[in-house]
Design a protein around this motif. Structure first.
Motif, PDB file in Angstrom:
ATOM      1  N   ALA A  54       1.345   6.103   5.629  1.00 28.16           N
ATOM      2  CA  ALA A  54       1.439   4.789   4.998  1.00 28.16           C
ATOM      3  C   ALA A  54       2.819   4.184   5.214  1.00 28.16           C
ATOM      4  O   ALA A  54       2.953   2.983   5.459  1.00 28.16           O
ATOM      5  CB  ALA A  54       1.134   4.909   3.498  1.00 28.16           C
ATOM      6  N   LEU A  55       3.864   5.002   5.138  1.00 31.14           N
ATOM      7  CA  LEU A  55       5.224   4.514   5.370  1.00 31.14           C
ATOM      8  C   LEU A  55       5.388   4.013   6.797  1.00 31.14           C
ATOM      9  O   LEU A  55       5.959   2.943   7.034  1.00 31.14           O
ATOM     10  CB  LEU A  55       6.240   5.625   5.090  1.00 31.14           C
ATOM     11  N   GLU A  64       0.827  -1.203   0.000  1.00 33.69           N
ATOM     12  CA  GLU A  64       0.000   0.000   0.000  1.00 33.69           C
ATOM     13  C   GLU A  64       0.865   1.258   0.000  1.00 33.69           C
ATOM     14  O   GLU A  64       0.591   2.210  -0.738  1.00 33.69           O
ATOM     15  CB  GLU A  64      -0.913  -0.015   1.220  1.00 33.69           C
ATOM     16  N   ALA A  65       1.923   1.251   0.834  1.00 30.01           N
ATOM     17  CA  ALA A  65       2.808   2.415   0.896  1.00 30.01           C
ATOM     18  C   ALA A  65       3.500   2.647  -0.438  1.00 30.01           C
ATOM     19  O   ALA A  65       3.602   3.782  -0.922  1.00 30.01           O
ATOM     20  CB  ALA A  65       3.843   2.225   2.008  1.00 30.01           C
ATOM     21  N   VAL A  66       3.980   1.553  -1.038  1.00 31.24           N
ATOM     22  CA  VAL A  66       4.653   1.675  -2.336  1.00 31.24           C
ATOM     23  C   VAL A  66       3.690   2.203  -3.387  1.00 31.24           C
ATOM     24  O   VAL A  66       4.048   3.043  -4.217  1.00 31.24           O
ATOM     25  CB  VAL A  66       5.239   0.313  -2.756  1.00 31.24           C
ATOM     26  N   TRP A 114       7.777  12.654   0.399  1.00 25.58           N
ATOM     27  CA  TRP A 114       7.094  11.575   1.102  1.00 25.58           C
ATOM     28  C   TRP A 114       6.317  12.058   2.338  1.00 25.58           C
ATOM     29  O   TRP A 114       5.663  11.258   2.993  1.00 25.58           O
ATOM     30  CB  TRP A 114       8.103  10.511   1.530  1.00 25.58           C
ATOM     31  N   THR A 115       6.421  13.380   2.647  1.00 29.17           N
ATOM     32  CA  THR A 115       5.736  13.890   3.837  1.00 29.17           C
ATOM     33  C   THR A 115       4.363  14.463   3.524  1.00 29.17           C
ATOM     34  O   THR A 115       3.622  14.823   4.442  1.00 29.17           O
ATOM     35  CB  THR A 115       6.576  14.988   4.515  1.00 29.17           C
ATOM     36  N   SER A 116       4.017  14.552   2.266  1.00 31.88           N
ATOM     37  CA  SER A 116       2.739  15.169   1.920  1.00 31.88           C
ATOM     38  C   SER A 116       1.625  14.126   1.891  1.00 31.88           C
ATOM     39  O   SER A 116       1.864  12.920   1.770  1.00 31.88           O
ATOM     40  CB  SER A 116       2.833  15.859   0.557  1.00 31.88           C
TER      41      SER A 116
END
Length: 530
Positions: A348-349, A208-210, A340-342
């Motif tokens: 998710a990460l 999901e994160a990817v 990756w912070t938005s």
């Protein structure tokens, strides 16, 4: 020798070696589980009204009403003879007289009880073998005339009881050890199932994160479909979105001086980050097939694992930034420098046990053939701003000044940036450039930008807008731009930065939001105070 017991049979303790000839074990009725040792030559078998089995010496007493059969030793075994008016079944077969063999099942009367006859080979049997016990259970289940369910439950119950009480101590210890071992294995399997479930859950969260990261990457990276669309636009002479943006002086007659003076300080930012597995400390890498090809999951996503043998998985992005006057720093948005912070990506990460790590961050300046490596210096916790450091020797004489005051509603602003990233740059470069790339086979995220820079084709697009509203936290204006223009400068007529472009508001007629320059001044103050 002690006197005979209540059944008229000598107790086993009094039997001398070699005297024991056989025994009967009751399998049903009140005597279930009792063993009657057969020592004497002639015996009378009686069954009480409650179906209890008993034996006595044949000549000890006169006949009883409950007598059903006689047992007679005949040299190497006993024979059984039913008394008149009584029925006896041996191995499920009705008989009047029968020579008994080792293991025979004897049923006395219509309602039992049932017993198992065994020859002892003149030895006193202190224990039963597992084979004998299981054989008894099978014989009982096969020859008993009771209902099937009762037969099976009785066989299982009695065999279990006998295994627990009539086998050797060593066997029982072995069985207990085996049970403990099985219980341990069951527990280990349970634990393994739990770990497997957790692993599957973690894998699903990772996928999901990817997927979330790839969704953003697809917006910034070039795909074959994008290139086909550009080619068709060139062939059909259709003016694309990127071309319609145009330069400000072509579209709106804005002052050439502001555009010319500012363009060389507006950087095209190109980067890629990877994902590190927190527990193992390893970067996620592509899993390769037998021929070195990158494999995919059944969901069509790249298959990446901490133990993959391919290259680290890259999540690519583009954006805009600009140099500050007199300081070797590039200003951009936090969501550009830390993409990756938005939105929901950081959440998710974290759920997937991953953390992002910048792999490559480059800044391309107009007129410069080679990119400049950039490094994150600081980002704002409250505003969408970040500062990147670059080599001071590469940016001498460049940079934009900052305005001392916020713009007022109704003022014009000029927005510079790289909306739609590489797509707009290729569109500006023209069909010849695309044909060259296709001929050379260099349609790669990194190689395209490098070739554009080398040929001097990296130039920001410009648009003009009117300030609609100003507040301490935002400046709203209608200068035209789109994804990729984030981080670009919004300039006043004097060429000073009044805001840093941060977001698009398509629901408000294409309006954009910029971070006021006061937020940048505060962030610079934090850097100076370090």
């Amino acid at each position: 020798m002690r006197k005979p017991d209540a059944n008229g049979i000598r107790p086993p303790q009094d039997v001398k070696g070699g005297d024991v000839r056989a025994f009967l074990e009751s399998l049903t009725g009140p005597s279930r589980g009792n063993v009657i040792w057969l020592v004497d030559n002639a015996l009378t078998v009686s069954v009480s009204e409650n179906r209890a089995l008993s034996l006595r010496l044949k000549d000890d007493n006169p006949p009883h009403d409950n007598d059903v059969a006689a047992l007679q030793w005949a040299g190497d075994g006993y024979s059984i003879t039913a008394f008149s008016g009584n029925k006896i079944w041996v191995n499920g077969r009705l008989v009047s007289s029968e020579r008994l063999g080792h293991g025979d099942m004897i049923e006395f009367g219509e309602k039992g009880p049932m017993t198992r006859y065994r020859i002892c080979n003149h030895l006193f049997p202190t224990h039963h073998t597992v084979e004998d016990i299981l054989s008894d259970a099978y014989a009982y289940a096969r020859s008993s005339r009771r209902p099937f369910a009762k037969r099976m439950s009785g066989a299982l119950r009695d065999s279990g009881r006998r295994l627990a009480s009539q086998t050797t101590i060593l066997f029982r210890i072995t069985v207990l050890a085996a049970l403990f071992l099985i219980a341990g294995l069951v527990y280990l399997l349970y634990q393994n199932d739990q770990r497997l479930a957790e692993s599957i859950d973690e894998e699903s969260r990772k996928i999901e994160a990817v997927a979330v990261m790839l969704a953003q990457t697809r917006e910034d990276a070039l795909t074959p479909e994008d290139l086909n669309a550009l080619r068709n636009a060139f062939e059909n002479q259709i003016i694309s979105t990127e071309q319609r943006l145009g330069t400000l002086e072509q579209r709106a007659g804005a002052p050439t001086r502001v555009i010319t003076a500012s363009t060389r300080s507006v950087a095209f930012i190109q980067g890629a980050y990877g994902l590190r597995h927190i527990e193992s400390g390893k970067l996620l890498r592509h899993v390769l097939g037998p021929n070195g090809e990158k494999l995919q999951t059944p969901f069509g996503q790249p298959w990446i694992e901490p133990d993959g043998t391919g290259e680290p998985a890259e999540f690519q992005f583009t954006g805009t930034g600009f140099l500050l006057e007199g300081i070797p720093l590039i200003v951009t948005n936090r969501h550009v420098a830390l993409p990756w912070t938005s939105a929901d990506r950081e959440k998710a990460l974290k759920a997937a046990g991953l953390e992002a790590e910048m792999l490559n961050l480059l800044a391309y300046l107009p007129g410069e053939a080679e990119p400049i490596e950039a490094t994150l210096v600081r980002y704002s916790e409250t505003a969408d701003l970040a500062l990147l450091s670059v080599d001071a020797n590469r940016v001498q004489g460049l940079g934009l000044p900052l305005s001392d005051a916020a713009p007022r509603a109704g003022e014009e602003v000029y927005l510079l940036g790289y909306p739609t990233g590489l797509k707009a740059l290729i569109a500006q470069a023209g069909p010849g450039f695309l044909q060259t790339l296709e001929k050379e086979g260099t349609l790669n995220f990194w190689s395209i930008a490098s070739r554009l820079s080398f040929e001097g084709k990296i130039q920001p697009l410009a648009s003009r807008g009117i300030v609609a509203r100003t507040s301490p936290g935002s400046v709203v204006y209608d200068a035209e731009t789109t994804t990729g223009g984030s981080g670009g400068p919004a300039l006043n007529r004097r060429g000073e930065v009044v805001a840093i472009n941060a977001a698009i508001l398509p629901e408000f007629g294409g309006s954009n939001i910029g971070v006021p320059v006061s937020g940048l001044v505060a962030l610079l103050g934090e850097v100076e105070g370090q």
